[in-house]
Design a protein around this motif. Structure first.
Motif, PDB file in Angstrom:
ATOM      1  N   ARG A 122       3.933   8.882   5.585  1.00  0.00           N
ATOM      2  CA  ARG A 122       2.680   8.590   4.885  1.00  0.00           C
ATOM      3  C   ARG A 122       2.793   7.245   4.150  1.00  0.00           C
ATOM      4  NH1 ARG A 122       0.902   9.840  -0.216  1.00  0.00           N
ATOM      5  NH2 ARG A 122      -1.367   9.667  -0.451  1.00  0.00           N
ATOM      6  N   GLU A 125       2.269   4.396   6.454  1.00  0.00           N
ATOM      7  CA  GLU A 125       0.843   4.184   6.758  1.00  0.00           C
ATOM      8  C   GLU A 125       0.131   3.462   5.631  1.00  0.00           C
ATOM      9  OE1 GLU A 125      -1.296   7.732   7.866  1.00  0.00           O
ATOM     10  OE2 GLU A 125       0.324   8.299   9.249  1.00  0.00           O
ATOM     11  N   GLU A 129      -1.596  -0.575   5.559  1.00  0.00           N
ATOM     12  CA  GLU A 129      -2.994  -0.892   5.241  1.00  0.00           C
ATOM     13  C   GLU A 129      -3.138  -2.053   4.274  1.00  0.00           C
ATOM     14  OE1 GLU A 129      -6.009   1.956   4.409  1.00  0.00           O
ATOM     15  OE2 GLU A 129      -4.688   3.574   5.087  1.00  0.00           O
ATOM     16  N   ASP A 160       0.452  11.682  -3.878  1.00  0.00           N
ATOM     17  CA  ASP A 160      -0.898  12.157  -3.605  1.00  0.00           C
ATOM     18  C   ASP A 160      -1.541  12.795  -4.843  1.00  0.00           C
ATOM     19  OD1 ASP A 160      -3.020  12.466  -1.970  1.00  0.00           O
ATOM     20  OD2 ASP A 160      -2.253  14.184  -0.860  1.00  0.00           O
ATOM     21  N   ASP A 183     -10.222  -0.488  -1.155  1.00  0.00           N
ATOM     22  CA  ASP A 183     -10.584   0.422  -0.061  1.00  0.00           C
ATOM     23  C   ASP A 183      -9.538   1.528   0.084  1.00  0.00           C
ATOM     24  OD1 ASP A 183     -12.830  -1.048   0.408  1.00  0.00           O
ATOM     25  OD2 ASP A 183     -12.087  -2.045   2.219  1.00  0.00           O
ATOM     26  N   LEU A 184      -8.269   1.135   0.013  1.00  0.00           N
ATOM     27  CA  LEU A 184      -7.197   2.126   0.135  1.00  0.00           C
ATOM     28  C   LEU A 184      -7.263   3.131  -1.017  1.00  0.00           C
ATOM     29  CD1 LEU A 184      -4.579   3.152   1.482  1.00  0.00           C
ATOM     30  CD2 LEU A 184      -3.325   1.611  -0.019  1.00  0.00           C
ATOM     31  N   ARG A 186      -9.792   3.949  -2.780  1.00  0.00           N
ATOM     32  CA  ARG A 186     -10.976   4.782  -2.628  1.00  0.00           C
ATOM     33  C   ARG A 186     -10.750   5.863  -1.576  1.00  0.00           C
ATOM     34  NH1 ARG A 186     -13.880   7.837  -4.596  1.00  0.00           N
ATOM     35  NH2 ARG A 186     -16.074   8.023  -4.065  1.00  0.00           N
ATOM     36  N   ARG A 187     -10.192   5.466  -0.444  1.00  0.00           N
ATOM     37  CA  ARG A 187      -9.997   6.432   0.633  1.00  0.00           C
ATOM     38  C   ARG A 187      -8.995   7.514   0.233  1.00  0.00           C
ATOM     39  NH1 ARG A 187      -7.775   3.759   4.585  1.00  0.00           N
ATOM     40  NH2 ARG A 187      -8.893   1.929   3.876  1.00  0.00           N
ATOM     41  N   GLN A 188      -7.964   7.114  -0.506  1.00  0.00           N
ATOM     42  CA  GLN A 188      -6.934   8.081  -0.889  1.00  0.00           C
ATOM     43  C   GLN A 188      -7.408   9.022  -1.986  1.00  0.00           C
ATOM     44  OE1 GLN A 188      -3.912   8.620   0.548  1.00  0.00           O
ATOM     45  NE2 GLN A 188      -4.692   7.207   2.079  1.00  0.00           N
ATOM     46  N   THR A 189      -8.522   8.705  -2.634  1.00  0.00           N
ATOM     47  CA  THR A 189      -8.951   9.517  -3.768  1.00  0.00           C
ATOM     48  C   THR A 189     -10.346  10.098  -3.549  1.00  0.00           C
ATOM     49  OG1 THR A 189      -9.814   7.550  -4.898  1.00  0.00           O
ATOM     50  CG2 THR A 189      -7.583   8.210  -5.451  1.00  0.00           C
ATOM     51  N   ARG A 190     -10.815  10.084  -2.317  1.00  0.00           N
ATOM     52  CA  ARG A 190     -12.203  10.461  -2.086  1.00  0.00           C
ATOM     53  C   ARG A 190     -12.522  11.874  -2.594  1.00  0.00           C
ATOM     54  NH1 ARG A 190     -15.814   7.470  -0.085  1.00  0.00           N
ATOM     55  NH2 ARG A 190     -14.620   6.058   1.187  1.00  0.00           N
TER      56      ARG A 190
END
Ligand SMILES: Nc1ncnc2c1ncn2[C@@H]1O[C@H](COP(=O)(O)OP(=O)(O)O)[C@@H](O)[C@H]1O
Ligand SMILES: [Mg+2]
Length: 221
Positions: A122, A125, A129, A160, A183-184, A186-190
């Motif tokens: 993880r 990844e 990004e 996480d 962006d990262l 935001r995506r990780q905390t949606r």
């Protein structure tokens, strides 16, 4: 209105006064707000307005002089030591000044000495990004300021967390990399919570709400 369980973070009339012997500074002055699950909250304000001080309160790194911070519905214990386990378990904190252990690689800073293959994959990844894939085995002194900041971001996201508090995460980055970082985040905390402090409002275009801080107080935008 969100059900109480959907409130990740609450500040209830919190105040922070520094006492450096000769004078008292009220850096945070009666701040209240709620961060619900799924929310991206922005915080802007001029230098010295109390943004970092407020972030320390929210993370339980400093006890408020008055008022209360509630994390996942529970009051944060007054002492930073007592709040440490809640912080470690639930909060990813990104300091304004990147803070990394100098003798550990970026990967070790993020993961400790874990050998968990899934966590490691993880991290690969996440690093890819934000242009850090080839820096994971480096020690901090070999990194630029912007790379150190992104390394701290990787550490903040590594376990996480339910809530990410990021203080000026794009300060040392160009616009494009800054965007990638937001962006990262935001995506990780949606499905979680995100609070980003920045002096650059263009980084907050996707925010659900933006708070403005001035002289330690929240003011209308
Ligand atoms: N450890 C400290 N001791 C005394 N005063 C402090 C300390 N940290 C910050 N301050 C003061 O509190 C105010 C808010 O600082 P800070 O929270 O760092 O603001 P910002 O992050 O918005 O730039 C400033 O007046 C600053 O000088
Ligand atoms: Mg600050």
């Amino acid at each position: 209105m969100n059900a109480p369980t959907d409130v990740l973070l609450e500040a209830l009339d919190v105040t922070l006064e520094y006492d450096d012997g000769s004078r008292r500074v009220r850096a945070v002055d009666g701040v209240s707000f709620t961060l619900a699950r799924g929310m991206f909250l922005g915080l802007v304000g001029p230098s010295g307005s109390g943004k970092s001080s407020l972030m320390f309160l929210l993370a339980g790194l400093r006890p408020p002089s008055s008022g209360e911070v509630r994390l996942l519905g529970k009051p944060l214990p007054a002492s930073p030591d007592a709040s440490a386990s809640a912080r470690r378990e639930h909060v990813g904190f990104l300091f304004q000044e990147p803070f990394l252990v100098p003798y550990l690689s970026v990967r070790e800073n993020a993961l400790g000495h874990t050998t968990d293959a899934q966590a490691s994959a993880r991290l690969d990844e996440l690093a890819a990004e934000i242009g850090m894939a080839d820096k994971l085995e480096e020690r901090p002194h070999r990194l630029s300021g912007g790379e150190r900041q992104r390394a701290s971001l990787l550490r903040a996201l590594a376990n996480d967390p339910e809530l990410v508090l990021a203080d000026e995460p794009t300060a040392n980055l160009d616009q494009t990399t800054g965007r990638a970082v937001i962006d990262l985040l935001r995506r990780q905390t949606r499905a979680k919570g995100l609070l980003v402090v920045t002096h650059d409002p263009s980084m907050l275009t996707g925010a659900d709400r933006v708070l403005f801080l001035r002289d330690g107080r929240l003011v209308e935008g």
